[in-house]
Write a protein that holds these residues in place. Structure first.
Motif, PDB file in Angstrom:
ATOM      1  N   ILE A  42       5.295 -11.806   5.913  1.00  0.00           N
ATOM      2  CA  ILE A  42       4.881 -11.283   4.609  1.00  0.00           C
ATOM      3  C   ILE A  42       3.699 -12.127   4.165  1.00  0.00           C
ATOM      4  N   ARG A  43       2.605 -11.440   3.861  1.00  0.00           N
ATOM      5  CA  ARG A  43       1.356 -12.129   3.522  1.00  0.00           C
ATOM      6  C   ARG A  43       0.621 -11.351   2.436  1.00  0.00           C
ATOM      7  N   ASP A  44      -0.349 -12.046   1.823  1.00  0.00           N
ATOM      8  CA  ASP A  44      -1.186 -11.369   0.833  1.00  0.00           C
ATOM      9  C   ASP A  44      -1.896 -10.191   1.485  1.00  0.00           C
ATOM     10  N   ALA A  45      -1.989  -9.093   0.764  1.00  0.00           N
ATOM     11  CA  ALA A  45      -2.674  -7.910   1.266  1.00  0.00           C
ATOM     12  C   ALA A  45      -4.179  -8.141   1.261  1.00  0.00           C
ATOM     13  N   THR A  46      -4.847  -7.548   2.230  1.00  0.00           N
ATOM     14  CA  THR A  46      -6.304  -7.554   2.288  1.00  0.00           C
ATOM     15  C   THR A  46      -6.801  -6.125   2.080  1.00  0.00           C
ATOM     16  N   ALA A  47      -8.073  -5.971   1.827  1.00  0.00           N
ATOM     17  CA  ALA A  47      -8.654  -4.637   1.661  1.00  0.00           C
ATOM     18  C   ALA A  47      -8.449  -3.796   2.910  1.00  0.00           C
ATOM     19  N   GLU A  48      -8.466  -4.432   4.065  1.00  0.00           N
ATOM     20  CA  GLU A  48      -8.302  -3.715   5.331  1.00  0.00           C
ATOM     21  C   GLU A  48      -6.884  -3.153   5.502  1.00  0.00           C
ATOM     22  N   ASP A  49      -5.902  -3.718   4.821  1.00  0.00           N
ATOM     23  CA  ASP A  49      -4.520  -3.254   4.953  1.00  0.00           C
ATOM     24  C   ASP A  49      -4.290  -1.871   4.355  1.00  0.00           C
ATOM     25  N   TRP A  50      -5.152  -1.446   3.430  1.00  0.00           N
ATOM     26  CA  TRP A  50      -4.901  -0.192   2.743  1.00  0.00           C
ATOM     27  C   TRP A  50      -4.829   0.990   3.710  1.00  0.00           C
ATOM     28  N   ALA A  51      -5.613   0.961   4.764  1.00  0.00           N
ATOM     29  CA  ALA A  51      -5.585   2.058   5.741  1.00  0.00           C
ATOM     30  C   ALA A  51      -4.196   2.216   6.364  1.00  0.00           C
ATOM     31  N   ALA A  52      -3.443   1.139   6.467  1.00  0.00           N
ATOM     32  CA  ALA A  52      -2.074   1.202   7.003  1.00  0.00           C
ATOM     33  C   ALA A  52      -1.059   1.537   5.912  1.00  0.00           C
ATOM     34  N   VAL A  53      -1.306   1.130   4.686  1.00  0.00           N
ATOM     35  CA  VAL A  53      -0.362   1.366   3.585  1.00  0.00           C
ATOM     36  C   VAL A  53      -0.444   2.806   3.076  1.00  0.00           C
ATOM     37  N   PHE A  54      -1.654   3.342   2.957  1.00  0.00           N
ATOM     38  CA  PHE A  54      -1.820   4.653   2.332  1.00  0.00           C
ATOM     39  C   PHE A  54      -0.982   5.756   2.977  1.00  0.00           C
ATOM     40  N   PRO A  55      -0.869   5.846   4.306  1.00  0.00           N
ATOM     41  CA  PRO A  55      -0.043   6.926   4.868  1.00  0.00           C
ATOM     42  C   PRO A  55       1.417   6.892   4.404  1.00  0.00           C
ATOM     43  N   PHE A  56       2.045   5.702   4.369  1.00  0.00           N
ATOM     44  CA  PHE A  56       3.435   5.699   3.904  1.00  0.00           C
ATOM     45  C   PHE A  56       3.516   5.773   2.385  1.00  0.00           C
ATOM     46  N   PHE A  57       2.530   5.261   1.668  1.00  0.00           N
ATOM     47  CA  PHE A  57       2.461   5.449   0.216  1.00  0.00           C
ATOM     48  C   PHE A  57       2.469   6.949  -0.081  1.00  0.00           C
ATOM     49  N   SER A  58       1.594   7.693   0.592  1.00  0.00           N
ATOM     50  CA  SER A  58       1.494   9.141   0.370  1.00  0.00           C
ATOM     51  C   SER A  58       2.785   9.859   0.723  1.00  0.00           C
ATOM     52  N   ALA A  59       3.403   9.490   1.842  1.00  0.00           N
ATOM     53  CA  ALA A  59       4.646  10.136   2.271  1.00  0.00           C
ATOM     54  C   ALA A  59       5.764   9.889   1.265  1.00  0.00           C
ATOM     55  N   ILE A  60       5.852   8.671   0.750  1.00  0.00           N
ATOM     56  CA  ILE A  60       6.906   8.325  -0.212  1.00  0.00           C
ATOM     57  C   ILE A  60       6.705   9.085  -1.521  1.00  0.00           C
ATOM     58  N   VAL A  61       5.473   9.132  -2.007  1.00  0.00           N
ATOM     59  CA  VAL A  61       5.195   9.872  -3.244  1.00  0.00           C
ATOM     60  C   VAL A  61       5.481  11.361  -3.032  1.00  0.00           C
ATOM     61  N   ALA A  62       5.037  11.910  -1.910  1.00  0.00           N
ATOM     62  CA  ALA A  62       5.239  13.342  -1.633  1.00  0.00           C
ATOM     63  C   ALA A  62       6.720  13.698  -1.497  1.00  0.00           C
ATOM     64  N   ASP A  63       7.525  12.749  -1.043  1.00  0.00           N
ATOM     65  CA  ASP A  63       8.956  12.992  -0.905  1.00  0.00           C
ATOM     66  C   ASP A  63       9.613  13.305  -2.255  1.00  0.00           C
ATOM     67  N   GLY A  64       9.063  12.752  -3.334  1.00  0.00           N
ATOM     68  CA  GLY A  64       9.515  13.104  -4.671  1.00  0.00           C
ATOM     69  C   GLY A  64      10.845  12.537  -5.101  1.00  0.00           C
ATOM     70  N   GLU A  65      11.252  11.416  -4.494  1.00  0.00           N
ATOM     71  CA  GLU A  65      12.573  10.867  -4.802  1.00  0.00           C
ATOM     72  C   GLU A  65      12.565   9.488  -5.437  1.00  0.00           C
ATOM     73  N   THR A  66      11.425   8.800  -5.442  1.00  0.00           N
ATOM     74  CA  THR A  66      11.478   7.404  -5.880  1.00  0.00           C
ATOM     75  C   THR A  66      10.358   6.971  -6.826  1.00  0.00           C
ATOM     76  N   TYR A  67       9.235   7.641  -6.824  1.00  0.00           N
ATOM     77  CA  TYR A  67       8.103   7.213  -7.651  1.00  0.00           C
ATOM     78  C   TYR A  67       7.641   8.334  -8.558  1.00  0.00           C
ATOM     79  N   VAL A  68       7.183   7.968  -9.754  1.00  0.00           N
ATOM     80  CA  VAL A  68       6.688   8.931 -10.725  1.00  0.00           C
ATOM     81  C   VAL A  68       5.204   9.226 -10.535  1.00  0.00           C
ATOM     82  N   TYR A  69       4.585   8.628  -9.535  1.00  0.00           N
ATOM     83  CA  TYR A  69       3.167   8.902  -9.288  1.00  0.00           C
ATOM     84  C   TYR A  69       2.963  10.396  -9.042  1.00  0.00           C
ATOM     85  N   PRO A  70       1.810  10.935  -9.468  1.00  0.00           N
ATOM     86  CA  PRO A  70       1.555  12.363  -9.238  1.00  0.00           C
ATOM     87  C   PRO A  70       1.324  12.674  -7.760  1.00  0.00           C
TER      88      PRO A  70
END
Length: 160
Positions: free
Chosen positions: A3-31
């Motif tokens: 576990i380490r501080d995030a870098t700008a380069e990490d976003w490319a790896a985070v965004f796909p699961f961020f999007s999948a989790i939000v799209a699932d509609g079960e845990t986050y209020v993000y649009p």
């Protein structure tokens, strides 16, 4: 697991699961349908952001900071996202333990989660096992894609 501080380069790896989790509609209020830039602005909002890596692959992320400004800034809050492909491997627990240590080291007196979806039983169980207690539930405050209207728990834990 690292576990380490995030870098700008990490976003490319985070965004796909961020999007999948939000799209699932079960845990986050993000649009739904956030662009990468819109999602990044929500996740990297000035909070302390970390990522969890397993074998060099980013499998989770967390952000933490003050729950409220000014006279509420002594209480921390945090948010967590774990790649669905990595669920059940202890990523959420490791991120939770890391963020709790970080918050205590920063001098926060407690941590409060403002919106834990009551039907997200895995998260509720995890946070309870890490010492959080439910201090209230806002009825029907979350529109779950699968369960309809469910409550949002407010969870709290003092820090050493």
């Amino acid at each position: 697991m690292l576990i380490r501080d995030a870098t700008a380069e990490d976003w490319a790896a985070v965004f796909p699961f961020f999007s999948a989790i939000v799209a699932d509609g079960e845990t986050y209020v993000y649009p739904d349908g956030l662009s990468s830039d819109e999602a990044r602005a929500l996740w990297h909002d000035g909070s302390h952001v970390v990522v969890a890596e397993v074998d060099g692959r980013v499998v989770g992320s967390a952000k933490a900071g003050p729950n409220r400004p000014g006279r509420g800034a002594h209480v921390a809050t945090a948010s967590f996202m774990v790649d669905p492909a990595a669920r059940g491997a202890g990523v959420g627990r490791a991120l939770g333990e890391h963020v709790l240590r970080w918050a205590a080291e920063q001098g926060f007196r407690a941590m409060q989660f403002n919106a834990v979806v009551e039907s997200n039983t895995g998260a509720v169980h995890l946070w309870r096992s890490l010492g959080f207690r439910i201090v209230g539930t806002v009825p029907e405050a979350f529109d779950s894609r699968r369960h309809g209207l469910v409550g949002l728990h407010v969870m709290h834990r003092p820090l050493p």
